[in-house]
Design an enzyme around this catalytic site. Structure first.
Site, short mmCIF file in Angstrom:
data_model
loop_
_atom_site.label_atom_id
_atom_site.label_comp_id
_atom_site.label_asym_id
_atom_site.label_seq_id
_atom_site.Cartn_x
_atom_site.Cartn_y
_atom_site.Cartn_z
N ARG A 172 0.86 -1.18 0.00
CA ARG A 172 0.00 0.00 0.00
C ARG A 172 0.90 1.23 0.00
O ARG A 172 1.94 1.26 0.66
CB ARG A 172 -0.91 0.03 1.23
CG ARG A 172 -2.07 -0.94 1.18
CD ARG A 172 -3.14 -0.55 0.14
NE ARG A 172 -4.25 -1.48 0.11
CZ ARG A 172 -4.36 -2.50 -0.75
NH1 ARG A 172 -3.43 -2.72 -1.65
NH2 ARG A 172 -5.42 -3.28 -0.73
N GLU A 183 -2.52 8.19 -3.99
CA GLU A 183 -3.18 7.59 -5.14
C GLU A 183 -4.51 8.25 -5.46
O GLU A 183 -5.30 8.47 -4.53
CB GLU A 183 -3.44 6.10 -4.80
CG GLU A 183 -3.04 5.16 -5.90
CD GLU A 183 -3.02 3.73 -5.43
OE1 GLU A 183 -4.03 3.06 -5.59
OE2 GLU A 183 -1.98 3.29 -4.91
N HIS A 212 -1.28 0.50 -9.85
CA HIS A 212 -1.96 -0.39 -8.91
C HIS A 212 -2.63 -1.56 -9.64
O HIS A 212 -3.84 -1.78 -9.51
CB HIS A 212 -2.99 0.39 -8.07
CG HIS A 212 -3.29 -0.28 -6.76
ND1 HIS A 212 -3.64 0.42 -5.64
CD2 HIS A 212 -3.30 -1.59 -6.41
CE1 HIS A 212 -3.85 -0.43 -4.65
NE2 HIS A 212 -3.65 -1.65 -5.09
P1 NAD Z 1 -0.82 -11.39 4.58
O1 NAD Z 1 -1.76 -10.99 5.64
O2 NAD Z 1 -0.79 -12.82 4.12
O3 NAD Z 1 0.69 -11.00 5.00
C1 NAD Z 1 1.05 -9.80 5.62
C2 NAD Z 1 2.29 -10.05 6.46
O4 NAD Z 1 2.71 -8.80 7.03
C3 NAD Z 1 2.04 -11.00 7.65
O5 NAD Z 1 3.03 -12.02 7.67
C4 NAD Z 1 2.13 -10.11 8.87
O6 NAD Z 1 2.64 -10.77 10.02
C5 NAD Z 1 3.10 -9.03 8.37
N1 NAD Z 1 3.03 -7.79 9.15
C6 NAD Z 1 1.93 -7.19 9.69
N2 NAD Z 1 2.31 -6.06 10.34
C7 NAD Z 1 3.65 -5.95 10.20
C8 NAD Z 1 4.62 -5.00 10.63
N3 NAD Z 1 4.27 -3.93 11.36
N4 NAD Z 1 5.90 -5.22 10.31
C9 NAD Z 1 6.29 -6.31 9.59
N5 NAD Z 1 5.41 -7.24 9.16
C10 NAD Z 1 4.12 -7.06 9.44
O7 NAD Z 1 -1.13 -10.42 3.37
P2 NAD Z 1 -0.81 -10.66 1.82
O8 NAD Z 1 -1.91 -11.42 1.19
O9 NAD Z 1 0.58 -11.16 1.68
O10 NAD Z 1 -0.92 -9.16 1.28
C11 NAD Z 1 -0.07 -8.12 1.76
C12 NAD Z 1 -0.60 -6.78 1.32
O11 NAD Z 1 -0.43 -6.64 -0.09
C13 NAD Z 1 -2.11 -6.59 1.53
O12 NAD Z 1 -2.43 -6.19 2.85
C14 NAD Z 1 -2.45 -5.52 0.51
O13 NAD Z 1 -2.40 -4.26 1.11
C15 NAD Z 1 -1.34 -5.65 -0.53
N6 NAD Z 1 -1.87 -6.02 -1.86
C16 NAD Z 1 -1.62 -5.23 -2.92
C17 NAD Z 1 -2.09 -5.56 -4.19
C18 NAD Z 1 -1.82 -4.70 -5.39
O14 NAD Z 1 -2.61 -4.75 -6.34
N7 NAD Z 1 -0.74 -3.94 -5.42
C19 NAD Z 1 -2.85 -6.73 -4.36
C20 NAD Z 1 -3.06 -7.54 -3.27
C21 NAD Z 1 -2.58 -7.19 -2.01
#
Ligand code: NAD
Length: 322
Positions: free
Chosen positions: A241, A270, A288
């Site tokens: 994000r 954004e 995005h």
């Molecule tokens: P997920 O929940 O499987 O993984 C997130 C990881 O981040 C977890 O392992 C969690 O422990 C860790 N985390 C949480 N807080 C933290 C912190 N303060 N410091 C370090 N690590 C921390 O999520 P995911 O499915 O892997 O997706 C991650 C992110 O990707 C989503 O939340 C979303 O915002 C983003 N995303 C972006 C797109 C895009 O189109 N660009 C698409 C899908 C998801």
């Protein structure tokens, strides 16, 4: 008859799941996100039982007040930072997301950004199109080899782990990571080395890739001070994000050679870009689209509407985040 409001056109397969159930479905027909005012107006027209939202919808107490009959806000996204989940929980409203919907594709897109930077694809493409290529030259567009280099992943959940697997097995990179939770599987399968602070990862990695959710604790996780800890030769890639990175500080860091380059799919303001970002030659920018395939959107449509059906049939939605 159950009533559903969908805030923007989604793949027909999802809409059909709802109409096949006999639900009445209204969809925003504008080819753009609704403003919060427009969303409030739209959902206050009927006693909707469910609202299907996109990550461009800001859903907070004002929105919940506008439609007190809605039992669920089904977000058509992996992230759900656009919804006030504390407020939803207080009111007993379900909020769901679409985990897995496109996670592998986000990993592929992340690596596309890494490769675009390391192989200088965008700069070289522009050079060709401008007719600057005058024949083979051993001194132009020196890139960076990824094999043997260190990839630092911040956030090793679904997407971070997918990126890790592809980078290690596909490109022979070494792996270090920081997460609030240790990931034993990643350490066992890919020899990933855990560092207990984000700073330690920033100092050693040649490529940093961010995969954390947007939370108060991750807002500006990458700021000027932390950018200064990175290697001058390192790349920063963000497909999580936009607000996780202080974009104005990133522009300065890229301008002043604090780091070598950045690949961004998400932006702090954004759809606007921080001043000066688009003028920099050492950035690769995409709008995005990291999860943007027909397959992923299909899966997201199925997941979000499944969550609605499960809720309206009296069950617990499978992807509830509150
Ligand atoms: P997920 O929940 O499987 O993984 C997130 C990881 O981040 C977890 O392992 C969690 O422990 C860790 N985390 C949480 N807080 C933290 C912190 N303060 N410091 C370090 N690590 C921390 O999520 P995911 O499915 O892997 O997706 C991650 C992110 O990707 C989503 O939340 C979303 O915002 C983003 N995303 C972006 C797109 C895009 O189109 N660009 C698409 C899908 C998801």
């Amino acid at each position: 008859m159950k009533k559903i409001y969908i805030t923007r056109q989604i793949p027909e397969v999802g809409v059909k799941m709802l109409t096949d159930k006999g639900y009445e479905v209204d969809i925003n027909k504008k080819n753009r996100p609704l403003t919060q005012k427009e969303l409030i107006k739209a959902i206050s027209k009927k006693p909707y039982d469910a609202v299907l939202t996109l990550l461009t919808d800001q859903v907070d107490a004002k929105v919940f007040d506008a439609c007190t009959t809605a039992k669920i806000y089904a977000n058509f996204a992996i992230g759900f930072n656009n919804i006030d989940i504390v407020e939803a929980k207080k009111r007993g409203i379900y909020v769901t997301n679409t985990p897995g919907g496109g996670a592998d594709r986000v990993a592929e897109h992340t690596l596309a950004l890494v490769l675009a930077l390391s192989c200088r694809v965008v700069e070289a493409d522009e050079y060709m199109r401008k007719g600057k290529f005058k024949g083979w030259d051993p001194m132009i567009f020196h890139g960076t080899k990824l094999a043997g280099k260190i990839l630092g992943i911040i956030g090793t959940g679904r997407i971070g782990a997918d990126v890790a697997h592809r980078a290690v097995n596909g490109f022979g990179m070494k792996l270090v990571y920081y997460d609030v939770k240790r990931n034993d599987e990643l350490e066992k399968s890919f020899g990933a080395v855990f560092y207990p602070t984000v700073e330690e990862v920033l100092k050693v990695a040649d490529v940093i890739s961010i995969h954390v959710p947007l939370l108060p604790s991750t807002q500006h996780l990458i700021n000027a001070e932390r950018l200064a800890m990175m290697k001058k030769t390192a790349y920063l890639v963000n497909t999580s994000r936009g607000q996780v990175v202080d974009e104005n500080s990133l522009v300065l860091a890229l301008k002043n050679g604090v780091i070598a380059g950045a690949g961004l799919d998400v932006f702090e303001f954004e759809p606007k870009l921080a001043k000066g970002l688009a003028k920099l030659p050492n950035v690769v920018l995409t709008p995005h689209i990291a999860s943007g395939t027909a397959e992923a959107r299909h899966e997201m449509a199925l997941l979000s509407t499944t969550n609605i059906i499960q809720t309206l049939e009296g069950g617990v939605p499978q992807n509830s985040v509150v």
